[in-house]
Design a protein around this motif. Structure first.
Motif, short mmCIF file in Angstrom:
data_model
loop_
_atom_site.label_atom_id
_atom_site.label_comp_id
_atom_site.label_asym_id
_atom_site.label_seq_id
_atom_site.Cartn_x
_atom_site.Cartn_y
_atom_site.Cartn_z
N VAL A 198 0.85 -1.19 0.00
CA VAL A 198 0.00 0.00 0.00
C VAL A 198 0.88 1.23 0.00
CG1 VAL A 198 -1.79 1.27 1.23
CG2 VAL A 198 -1.82 -1.22 1.25
N SER A 199 0.53 2.21 -0.80
CA SER A 199 1.29 3.46 -0.86
C SER A 199 1.28 4.15 0.50
CB SER A 199 0.69 4.38 -1.93
OG SER A 199 1.21 5.68 -1.81
N ALA A 200 2.44 4.71 0.88
CA ALA A 200 2.53 5.43 2.15
C ALA A 200 1.58 6.62 2.16
CB ALA A 200 3.97 5.89 2.39
N ASP A 201 1.37 7.26 1.01
CA ASP A 201 0.45 8.40 0.94
C ASP A 201 -0.97 7.99 1.31
OD1 ASP A 201 2.52 10.00 0.15
OD2 ASP A 201 2.10 9.83 -1.99
N LYS A 202 -1.37 6.79 0.89
CA LYS A 202 -2.71 6.30 1.24
C LYS A 202 -2.84 6.06 2.73
CE LYS A 202 -3.77 4.20 -3.25
NZ LYS A 202 -4.13 2.95 -3.96
N LEU A 203 -1.77 5.54 3.36
CA LEU A 203 -1.80 5.33 4.80
C LEU A 203 -1.88 6.67 5.53
CD1 LEU A 203 0.81 2.49 5.42
CD2 LEU A 203 -1.66 2.33 5.40
N ASP A 204 -1.12 7.65 5.05
CA ASP A 204 -1.17 8.98 5.68
C ASP A 204 -2.57 9.57 5.57
OD1 ASP A 204 1.51 8.74 6.27
OD2 ASP A 204 2.19 9.89 4.54
N LEU A 205 -3.19 9.40 4.41
CA LEU A 205 -4.54 9.92 4.22
C LEU A 205 -5.52 9.22 5.16
CD1 LEU A 205 -6.61 11.65 2.72
CD2 LEU A 205 -6.74 9.86 0.97
N LEU A 206 -5.35 7.90 5.33
CA LEU A 206 -6.22 7.14 6.24
C LEU A 206 -6.09 7.67 7.66
CD1 LEU A 206 -8.07 4.78 7.00
CD2 LEU A 206 -6.01 3.34 7.16
N VAL A 207 -4.86 7.88 8.12
CA VAL A 207 -4.65 8.37 9.49
C VAL A 207 -5.23 9.78 9.64
CG1 VAL A 207 -2.89 9.04 11.18
CG2 VAL A 207 -2.65 6.91 9.91
N ASN A 264 -12.29 4.55 18.69
CA ASN A 264 -11.04 4.20 19.37
C ASN A 264 -10.40 2.96 18.75
OD1 ASN A 264 -11.29 6.33 21.13
ND2 ASN A 264 -12.22 5.14 22.76
N ASP A 265 -11.24 1.96 18.42
CA ASP A 265 -10.70 0.75 17.78
C ASP A 265 -10.13 1.08 16.40
OD1 ASP A 265 -11.42 -0.73 19.96
OD2 ASP A 265 -13.25 -1.57 19.07
N LEU A 266 -10.85 1.90 15.64
CA LEU A 266 -10.38 2.28 14.30
C LEU A 266 -9.09 3.07 14.40
CD1 LEU A 266 -10.80 2.46 11.25
CD2 LEU A 266 -12.22 4.49 11.65
N ARG A 267 -9.02 3.99 15.37
CA ARG A 267 -7.80 4.78 15.57
C ARG A 267 -6.61 3.88 15.87
NH1 ARG A 267 -7.39 7.08 21.27
NH2 ARG A 267 -7.04 4.84 21.46
N ASP A 268 -6.80 2.94 16.81
CA ASP A 268 -5.70 2.05 17.18
C ASP A 268 -5.24 1.20 16.01
OD1 ASP A 268 -5.85 3.06 19.72
OD2 ASP A 268 -7.03 1.40 20.54
N ASN A 269 -6.21 0.70 15.20
CA ASN A 269 -5.83 -0.14 14.06
C ASN A 269 -5.16 0.67 12.96
OD1 ASN A 269 -6.86 -3.16 14.06
ND2 ASN A 269 -8.35 -1.97 15.22
N ALA A 270 -5.66 1.89 12.72
CA ALA A 270 -5.06 2.73 11.68
C ALA A 270 -3.63 3.10 12.04
CB ALA A 270 -5.90 3.99 11.47
N LEU A 271 -3.40 3.44 13.30
CA LEU A 271 -2.05 3.78 13.73
C LEU A 271 -1.16 2.54 13.71
CD1 LEU A 271 -2.76 6.24 16.69
CD2 LEU A 271 -2.04 6.79 14.37
N ASP A 272 -1.74 1.38 14.04
CA ASP A 272 -0.95 0.15 14.05
C ASP A 272 -0.47 -0.22 12.65
OD1 ASP A 272 0.06 -2.17 15.60
OD2 ASP A 272 -1.29 -3.30 14.31
N ILE A 273 -1.28 0.11 11.62
CA ILE A 273 -0.89 -0.19 10.23
C ILE A 273 0.39 0.57 9.87
CG2 ILE A 273 -1.57 0.14 7.82
CD1 ILE A 273 -4.44 -0.42 8.66
N ARG A 274 0.53 1.79 10.40
CA ARG A 274 1.71 2.61 10.08
C ARG A 274 2.92 2.25 10.94
NH1 ARG A 274 1.02 8.88 8.85
NH2 ARG A 274 1.23 8.99 11.10
N MET A 275 2.74 1.32 11.88
CA MET A 275 3.85 0.96 12.76
C MET A 275 4.82 0.02 12.03
SD MET A 275 3.63 2.45 15.67
CE MET A 275 2.47 3.35 16.68
N LEU A 276 6.11 0.32 12.16
CA LEU A 276 7.15 -0.51 11.56
C LEU A 276 8.17 -0.88 12.62
CD1 LEU A 276 7.85 1.49 8.26
CD2 LEU A 276 6.51 -0.61 8.50
N PRO A 277 8.73 -2.09 12.56
CA PRO A 277 9.80 -2.44 13.51
C PRO A 277 11.05 -1.62 13.25
CG PRO A 277 9.52 -4.16 11.86
CD PRO A 277 8.40 -3.20 11.65
#
Length: 703
Positions: free
Chosen positions: A325-334, A372-385
């Motif tokens: 998934v494009s990083a821009d799409k993740l940023d837009l989601l957040v 709150n659940d959506l927020r946690d999941n959306a932020l978790d998608i952008r999490m990287l090790p």
């Protein structure tokens, strides 16, 4: 070639090159590990094949020369050496340079590429030399694993008719399969249209391939890695490599056709009772076409021949299921989730004001839970090790220590600790500065370490661990430590501190982050210009983080960065001064206490408060922000941790914890000191986010 497909290849190639660098450094430490050698070979092979497929012929041609050498390495004909690793790392840089050149339009450094290729070709043994070059030492049975059987696969590749319009070339894929081992390919043209109805931009053919290879199923999947969603692909094992001599026979022609799905069992039984050959009968009955019969006969003959030879190693890996998934799409989601959090806060506020409408309150509570659940999941998608970032520094430590004549071992801990993608990107440069300073100023040369009774090889340790809603990143070396006297003298010389100033060791250590500060005796390519550590502090404070330094003479230095998990939505403390409301990052807050007029008088004009027998300086925000009106008789002090010290901010009231969606300030307000952003509250009003380090810095500099 479609730009989208080309970009997909470049993104994939960059990931492969990052993995390649890590594998090469591991191979240098474990030269006898054939698993790592195979990993390097497969990565090179994938880059070469994908590059050829998507029109990056320069990448494919360059990588082919490297792949040839690693084929010798994995077959035990060439040993892993430091020279090979150095050339391979240089080749990795050349490939990356070619990818970046394709994006920028600037030509790649062809002279450097040629030098690297000549270096690889010099490693290849002469063809007429029958004796293999020595590899690993020891008895023959210890030098290589026993040969694994060669597996034979039946592959049916049916691309989508529009494959040409999307930039694909089936012939390139078929050539890639041929490189994996003995291969027979039969083209099926039964769906070809008459000339007057033929569309030259469409593909009407499909191919049956019989392939015998020791490279494993994963190598076949790699060939089709960029075509998985635009073709029908079936891969089946028809001989697992344990079959006996060809005299034992293989499946009959009818069995092959039934197994492929070209005939039913009923059709086969109908034909078996007749005297002619099965293939002739099937053709006469019109059940199959000539190409299908030819393909089945080729498979039959191929398996008979391949059973005469069993050698090489089979590797099978299960491909992970994922989606790019494009990083821009993740940023837009957040960002959209952030807007939803703001609207949800407003809904909850309205519901509380209209408590008599119980159904509205119930709906508001349900929306809050889902948000709150959506927020946690959306932020978790952008999490990287953070391990991927740590891995990049292995190359930095290797090259820089060699340049400075030092021997340093890099160790890591907590590589699976996750951080927001945006935070990780902004952390790279500060970490590079700190590591370079640790190598240059901290760790001694081997001779100096031996003279001090230390091990010859120095240690540099990177660690990451979660701490509440933050991550602690520690960079620790076992070098000489910070010289307190030298730092104090240099700070006085540059007038950073007044002569004769009495400072604690912790305060002196913090001076290394002052602009223009450097204790280097001379300017080098690594350090000495007084830029770097002040940039580190600015970058970390820009992330709303903090830096802590600890050092012991001849024991080493430890620098700990405290970084928030995410920059999008934070937990904060909402406060009020007059009619204005402000937000403070909760991660920096220790406690809140009351401040009476009597306690203010006891300071005798100084902004100092006695808290549990310790003095705590504070900043009256009403006065600093020039907010009109009289302060309440009892104010509140929010005590924060800043660079290891406790400091306070005086406000009228502390409202409570608040979930803050961070909004950047407009260009007109970006230079306002003490503010790092803004947020929209549930009632629609705006609250400014306080930049606590900037506030105290401004207070210290005030006359």
């Amino acid at each position: 070639m479609s730009d989208a497909f080309a970009q997909a290849f470049k993104d994939e190639a960059r990931e492969l090159l990052a993995d390649l660098e890590e594998a090469l450094l591991e191979m240098e430490e474990n030269p006898d590990d054939l698993g790592i050698v195979g990993r390097v070979f497969r990565t090179m092979h994938t880059i070469k094949g994908s590059g050829a497929m998507f029109g990056f012929d320069d990448v494919a041609s360059f990588t082919h020369n490297v792949e040839t050498v690693y084929d010798l390495v994995r077959n035990g004909e060439l040993a892993v050496s430091k020279e090979l690793v150095n050339l391979s790392l240089a080749a990795r840089d050349c490939i990356l340079d070619m990818l970046e050149s394709a994006e920028s339009g600037t030509p790649a450094d062809l002279q450097r590429n040629d030098e690297v290729i000549r270096g690889f070709r010099a490693l290849v043994p002469e063809q007429e030399d029958a004796e293999p070059k020595p590899g690993r030492q020891g008895p023959p049975e210890e030098q290589a694993d026993p040969p694994a059987p060669t597996v034979t696969y039946r592959i049916r590749f049916r691309p989508e008719p529009e494959i040409f319009t999307s930039g694909g070339n089936p012939l390139t894929l078929l050539r890639e399969l041929q490189e994996l081992g003995p291969c027979n390919i039969v083209a099926n043209t039964c769906e070809m249209r008459p000339l007057d109805a033929l569309d030259p931009e469409l593909c009407y053919m499909y191919w049956d391939v019989i392939l015998s290879t020791s490279a494993g199923r994963n190598a076949i999947d790699d060939v089709f890695i960029f075509m998985a969603d635009s073709c029908e692909l079936s891969v089946a094992v028809i001989d697992d490599g344990t079959g006996v001599e060809p005299e034992a026979g293989y499946k009959k022609l009818g069995e092959i056709l039934v197994e492929r799905g070209d005939l039913t069992k009923q059709q086969m039984q109908h034909l078996l009772g007749k005297q002619k050959k099965f293939g002739e009968l099937a053709l006469e009955a019109g059940m199959v076409d000539a190409a299908t019969i030819t393909s089945a006969l080729v498979e039959q003959q191929h398996v008979k021949e391949i059973r005469q030879e069993r050698h090489a190693q089979t590797q099978t890996q299960e491909a992970a299921s994922s989606i790019r998934v494009s990083a821009d799409k993740l940023d837009l989601l957040v960002n959209l989730v952030g807007e939803l959090v703001t609207v949800q806060a407003r809904l909850s506020l309205v519901a509380q004001e209209l408590k008599r409408h119980t159904e509205l309150v119930s709906v508001a509570e349900e929306v809050e839970r889902l948000t709150n659940d959506l927020r946690d999941n959306a932020l978790d998608i952008r999490m990287l090790p953070i391990g991927a970032t740590f891995s990049k520094f292995k190359r930095l430590v290797r090259d820089l220590s060699a340049e400075l004549g030092k021997e340093i071992e890099l160790t890591t801990e907590g590589a699976d600790t996750e951080l927001d993608k945006t935070v990780i990107e902004k952390l790279n440069d500060p970490l590079v500065h700190i590591i370079r300073n640790s190598i240059d100023h901290g760790v001694e040369t081997p001779e100096q370490r031996l003279a001090k009774g230390k091990p010859r090889v120095g240690s540099l340790h990177l660690a990451a661990v979660h701490s509440g809603d933050s991550v602690l990143i520690t960079i620790r070396d076992d070098g000489a430590g910070l010289n307190v006297d030298a730092i104090r003298a240099k700070a006085m010389e540059r007038k950073i501190i007044p002569a004769g100033a009495e400072l604690s060791d912790r305060e002196i250590w913090q001076l290394i982050f002052a602009p223009g500060f450097s204790t280097a005796a001379k300017v080098t390519s690594v350090s000495g210009r007084g830029v770097g550590m002040d940039v580190v502090k600015q970058a970390i404070e820009g992330l709303r983080g903090s830096i802590d330094v600890k050092s012991e003479p001849d024991r080493g230095t430890s620098i700990t960065l405290k970084i928030p998990l995410t920059l999008a939505i934070i937990e904060s403390l909402l406060v009020q001064i007059g009619k204005d409301r402000f937000v403070m990052p909760l991660a920096m807050v220790d406690e809140c206490i009351l401040l009476t007029e009597k306690e203010i008088e006891q300071g005798h004009g100084r902004d100092i408060l006695l808290v549990r027998e310790k003095l705590v300086p504070y900043v009256p925000l009403r006065k600093m922000f020039r907010i009109e009106g009289k302060a309440p008789a009892i104010q509140q002090v929010v005590i924060c941790q800043l660079e290891g010290k406790r400091v306070g901010l005086v406000v009228d009231w502390v409202i409570g914890e608040h979930q803050t969606v961070i909004k950047s300030l407009g260009r007109m307000y970006q230079q306002v000191e003490g503010m790092s952003g803004a947020t929209i509250l549930g009632d629609g009003s705006v609250a400014l986010i306080l930049d606590i380090p900037a506030i105290f810095k401004s207070a210290e500099e005030a006359p």
